[in-house]
Design a protein around this motif. Sequence first.
Motif, PDB file in Angstrom:
ATOM      1  N   THR A 179      52.867  63.165  35.042  1.00  0.00           N
ATOM      2  CA  THR A 179      51.505  63.600  34.700  1.00  0.00           C
ATOM      3  C   THR A 179      51.367  63.998  33.234  1.00  0.00           C
ATOM      4  O   THR A 179      50.272  63.985  32.681  1.00  0.00           O
ATOM      5  N   ASP A 180      52.480  64.342  32.593  1.00  0.00           N
ATOM      6  CA  ASP A 180      52.421  64.841  31.210  1.00  0.00           C
ATOM      7  C   ASP A 180      52.989  63.820  30.216  1.00  0.00           C
ATOM      8  O   ASP A 180      52.492  63.712  29.107  1.00  0.00           O
ATOM      9  N   SER A 181      54.039  63.098  30.624  1.00  0.00           N
ATOM     10  CA  SER A 181      54.707  62.173  29.692  1.00  0.00           C
ATOM     11  C   SER A 181      54.330  60.720  29.984  1.00  0.00           C
ATOM     12  O   SER A 181      53.717  60.039  29.149  1.00  0.00           O
ATOM     13  N   GLY A 196      41.724  76.113  22.480  1.00  0.00           N
ATOM     14  CA  GLY A 196      43.174  76.012  22.662  1.00  0.00           C
ATOM     15  C   GLY A 196      43.833  75.759  21.318  1.00  0.00           C
ATOM     16  O   GLY A 196      43.674  74.679  20.740  1.00  0.00           O
ATOM     17  N   THR A 197      44.555  76.765  20.817  1.00  0.00           N
ATOM     18  CA  THR A 197      45.206  76.614  19.507  1.00  0.00           C
ATOM     19  C   THR A 197      46.718  76.771  19.661  1.00  0.00           C
ATOM     20  O   THR A 197      47.350  77.528  18.943  1.00  0.00           O
ATOM     21  N   GLY A 198      47.266  76.046  20.651  1.00  0.00           N
ATOM     22  CA  GLY A 198      48.721  75.999  20.824  1.00  0.00           C
ATOM     23  C   GLY A 198      49.283  74.909  19.925  1.00  0.00           C
ATOM     24  O   GLY A 198      48.797  74.673  18.816  1.00  0.00           O
ATOM     25  N   CYS A 223      38.866  65.360  24.483  1.00  0.00           N
ATOM     26  CA  CYS A 223      39.678  66.165  25.400  1.00  0.00           C
ATOM     27  C   CYS A 223      41.099  65.629  25.399  1.00  0.00           C
ATOM     28  O   CYS A 223      41.320  64.441  25.676  1.00  0.00           O
ATOM     29  N   GLU A 224      42.063  66.479  25.105  1.00  0.00           N
ATOM     30  CA  GLU A 224      43.460  66.051  25.185  1.00  0.00           C
ATOM     31  C   GLU A 224      43.771  65.537  26.589  1.00  0.00           C
ATOM     32  O   GLU A 224      43.116  65.912  27.560  1.00  0.00           O
ATOM     33  N   LYS A 225      44.768  64.656  26.688  1.00  0.00           N
ATOM     34  CA  LYS A 225      45.196  64.212  27.996  1.00  0.00           C
ATOM     35  C   LYS A 225      45.827  65.382  28.742  1.00  0.00           C
ATOM     36  O   LYS A 225      46.407  66.252  28.092  1.00  0.00           O
ATOM     37  N   ASP A 281      60.363  64.723  17.253  1.00  0.00           N
ATOM     38  CA  ASP A 281      59.470  64.975  18.389  1.00  0.00           C
ATOM     39  C   ASP A 281      58.164  64.197  18.211  1.00  0.00           C
ATOM     40  O   ASP A 281      58.006  63.469  17.227  1.00  0.00           O
ATOM     41  N   TRP A 282      57.234  64.386  19.143  1.00  0.00           N
ATOM     42  CA  TRP A 282      55.969  63.621  19.108  1.00  0.00           C
ATOM     43  C   TRP A 282      55.141  63.956  17.868  1.00  0.00           C
ATOM     44  O   TRP A 282      54.422  63.120  17.358  1.00  0.00           O
ATOM     45  N   ARG A 283      55.285  65.191  17.360  1.00  0.00           N
ATOM     46  CA  ARG A 283      54.516  65.566  16.153  1.00  0.00           C
ATOM     47  C   ARG A 283      54.919  64.691  14.979  1.00  0.00           C
ATOM     48  O   ARG A 283      54.089  64.290  14.172  1.00  0.00           O
TER      49      ARG A 283
HETATM   50  P1  NAD Z   1      50.402  74.817  24.370  1.00  0.00           P
HETATM   51  O1  NAD Z   1      50.860  75.598  25.547  1.00  0.00           O
HETATM   52  O2  NAD Z   1      51.209  74.837  23.118  1.00  0.00           O
HETATM   53  O3  NAD Z   1      48.910  75.239  23.972  1.00  0.00           O
HETATM   54  C1  NAD Z   1      47.919  75.523  24.913  1.00  0.00           C
HETATM   55  C2  NAD Z   1      47.092  76.661  24.364  1.00  0.00           C
HETATM   56  O4  NAD Z   1      46.003  76.891  25.251  1.00  0.00           O
HETATM   57  C3  NAD Z   1      47.872  77.975  24.240  1.00  0.00           C
HETATM   58  O5  NAD Z   1      47.745  78.491  22.930  1.00  0.00           O
HETATM   59  C4  NAD Z   1      47.221  78.875  25.282  1.00  0.00           C
HETATM   60  O6  NAD Z   1      47.208  80.246  24.895  1.00  0.00           O
HETATM   61  C5  NAD Z   1      45.829  78.287  25.336  1.00  0.00           C
HETATM   62  N1  NAD Z   1      45.076  78.619  26.537  1.00  0.00           N
HETATM   63  C6  NAD Z   1      45.503  79.033  27.751  1.00  0.00           C
HETATM   64  N2  NAD Z   1      44.453  79.278  28.560  1.00  0.00           N
HETATM   65  C7  NAD Z   1      43.341  78.990  27.838  1.00  0.00           C
HETATM   66  C8  NAD Z   1      41.946  79.054  28.118  1.00  0.00           C
HETATM   67  N3  NAD Z   1      41.486  79.476  29.310  1.00  0.00           N
HETATM   68  N4  NAD Z   1      41.093  78.653  27.156  1.00  0.00           N
HETATM   69  C9  NAD Z   1      41.541  78.269  25.942  1.00  0.00           C
HETATM   70  N5  NAD Z   1      42.849  78.207  25.621  1.00  0.00           N
HETATM   71  C10 NAD Z   1      43.725  78.570  26.558  1.00  0.00           C
HETATM   72  O7  NAD Z   1      50.228  73.326  24.888  1.00  0.00           O
HETATM   73  P2  NAD Z   1      50.116  71.988  24.022  1.00  0.00           P
HETATM   74  O8  NAD Z   1      51.454  71.351  23.944  1.00  0.00           O
HETATM   75  O9  NAD Z   1      49.381  72.258  22.796  1.00  0.00           O
HETATM   76  O10 NAD Z   1      49.239  71.094  25.039  1.00  0.00           O
HETATM   77  C11 NAD Z   1      47.847  71.302  25.180  1.00  0.00           C
HETATM   78  C12 NAD Z   1      47.225  70.034  25.762  1.00  0.00           C
HETATM   79  O11 NAD Z   1      47.454  68.958  24.849  1.00  0.00           O
HETATM   80  C13 NAD Z   1      47.825  69.585  27.095  1.00  0.00           C
HETATM   81  O12 NAD Z   1      46.822  69.025  27.890  1.00  0.00           O
HETATM   82  C14 NAD Z   1      48.852  68.531  26.696  1.00  0.00           C
HETATM   83  O13 NAD Z   1      49.066  67.553  27.703  1.00  0.00           O
HETATM   84  C15 NAD Z   1      48.158  67.907  25.498  1.00  0.00           C
HETATM   85  N6  NAD Z   1      49.123  67.337  24.535  1.00  0.00           N
HETATM   86  C16 NAD Z   1      48.924  66.075  24.128  1.00  0.00           C
HETATM   87  C17 NAD Z   1      49.824  65.477  23.254  1.00  0.00           C
HETATM   88  C18 NAD Z   1      49.620  64.060  22.838  1.00  0.00           C
HETATM   89  O14 NAD Z   1      50.583  63.425  22.415  1.00  0.00           O
HETATM   90  N7  NAD Z   1      48.406  63.524  22.920  1.00  0.00           N
HETATM   91  C19 NAD Z   1      50.910  66.208  22.777  1.00  0.00           C
HETATM   92  C20 NAD Z   1      51.048  67.512  23.204  1.00  0.00           C
HETATM   93  C21 NAD Z   1      50.158  68.086  24.080  1.00  0.00           C
END
Ligand code: NAD
Length: 334
Positions: free
Chosen positions: A169-171, A9-11, A93-95, A269-271
Motif C-alpha cells: 500500500t505504501d511502496s 502535513g509538514t513531515g 494529494c500525496e499517494k 533514498d527516494w528524496r
Molecule cells: P511523515 O510521518 O514524515 O509526515 C506526516 C506528517 O503529517 C507529520 O508531520 C504528522 O505530524 C502530520 N500529521 C499527522 N496527523 C495530521 C493531521 N490530522 N493533519 C495534518 N497533519 C498531520 O510522513 P511522510 O513520509 O511525509 O508521508 C506523508 C504522505 O506522503 C504519505 O501519504 C506518504 O505515503 C506520502 N509519501 C509519498 C512519497 C512519494 O514518493 N510520492 C514519499 C514519501 C511519502
Amino acid sequence: MAIKVGVIGTGNIGTDHVTRLASQVVGSKVVAVFDVDLARAERVAAGTGAVTRATALKVIEDPVVDAVVIASPGDLHAEQVLACIAAGKPVLCEKPLATTTADCLKVVEAEVSSGRRLIQIGFMRRYDPGYQVVKEAIDDGTIGEALLAHMVHRNAVVPDSFTSSMAMTDSVIHEIDTTRWLFGQEIVRTTVVATRPSPLAAAHLRDPQIVLLELSGGGVVTVEVFVNCQYGYDVRCEVVGSAGVVALETPGANALIRDGRRIETVPADWRVRFGATYLAELQEWISGLLAGAVAGPSAWDGYAATAVAESAVASLESGAPVPVDLVERPGLYT
Ligand code: NAD
Ligand code: ISE
C-alpha cells in the motif's frame, strides 16, 4: 500572478513540498500550513512567508488559499480531499488517495458530482524523465508490442512500524500506478509471494516479496519489493517488447571504473533519487492551475491503485491470486 498554496502535513515530504513551492516552483507561493505538530509546522513555515493555521480545515477554507497540498498520513487523505472538493479547491494529494477502495470511491463520487477535476494524486514517477523515455518507447512502437515488465523497488531500511501490507500500500503502489500508466491498461489480478525473509528485516516483516501483476491486455509485470536491502534506494524498470527492450536509467549513477572494478553510485533514498521529479510534478501542477486545468494522475488513478494494492494485500494473506474488480470508469476520467 501566483497560485497561493496551503499545505497540510509538514513531515518528510510535506517539508520538501513547502520548500520547493516557496523557492523553486515558478508561479506559486505558500501562504498557509498546518501540522498536528504545530512546532514543526512553524519551523517549516518560517522564512516562507506562510502562516500556520490551527486545523487542516482552516487551511482548506482560508479564502486566501487557491489550492491545497495534502502530505498528511494516508488514512487522513480522504476526509481532507473531500473538504477540498466541498470548498471547490484544487488539491495535490500525496499517494494514496485513501487507504480503502470504499473511501476512494467516496472521493471519486464527490468529484464527479462537482462536475470538474480538482484532484491530482502524487504519483510523481509519471514526471520522471527516465520513466518518460520508457513510456515513449512503448507508445511510439520502438520496442514493438510491450509484452511484460520487470520492476524492482528497494529501500535501504524502513522503521519498525512498517508492515508487510505496507510494502503493497505504501511502496508497490508506485509500481501499480507506473504499470497502469506505461501499459495504458488496468491490472486485473495480483499474486504475491513472500520469499525467505531477510534476517536484517524486523521479525514481523515479510521482506522481500515478489508481486505478479496481470494486465487486461494479457501482459504481465513482476515487482520485487525489498524494503531493507541495506545498500541504498534502487528503483528499476525494464519493459520487454516484441522487437526490443527499454530500461530505466538511474540519474546521477555515475560509474567509477578502476583497478578492474566498476563502482556505481546508488541514491540513498527516494528524496535523492526523485528530487528533480517532485519539482517537475509540482511545476506542472502549478503551471496547469495557472492555465485553469488539472491534468495529472486523477482520483480514478488513485482509486484503481488502491484497489490493486488491496488485492495484493489479500493475496499476500491467502497465498492465492486475487482478482481486481473496478467499478465502471466515470466519464469525467475518460
Ligand atoms: P511523515 O510521518 O514524515 O509526515 C506526516 C506528517 O503529517 C507529520 O508531520 C504528522 O505530524 C502530520 N500529521 C499527522 N496527523 C495530521 C493531521 N490530522 N493533519 C495534518 N497533519 C498531520 O510522513 P511522510 O513520509 O511525509 O508521508 C506523508 C504522505 O506522503 C504519505 O501519504 C506518504 O505515503 C506520502 N509519501 C509519498 C512519497 C512519494 O514518493 N510520492 C514519499 C514519501 C511519502
Ligand atoms: C514512501 O512512502 C514513498 O512513497 C517512496 O517513494 C517509496 O520508495 C517508499 O517505499 C515509501 O515508503
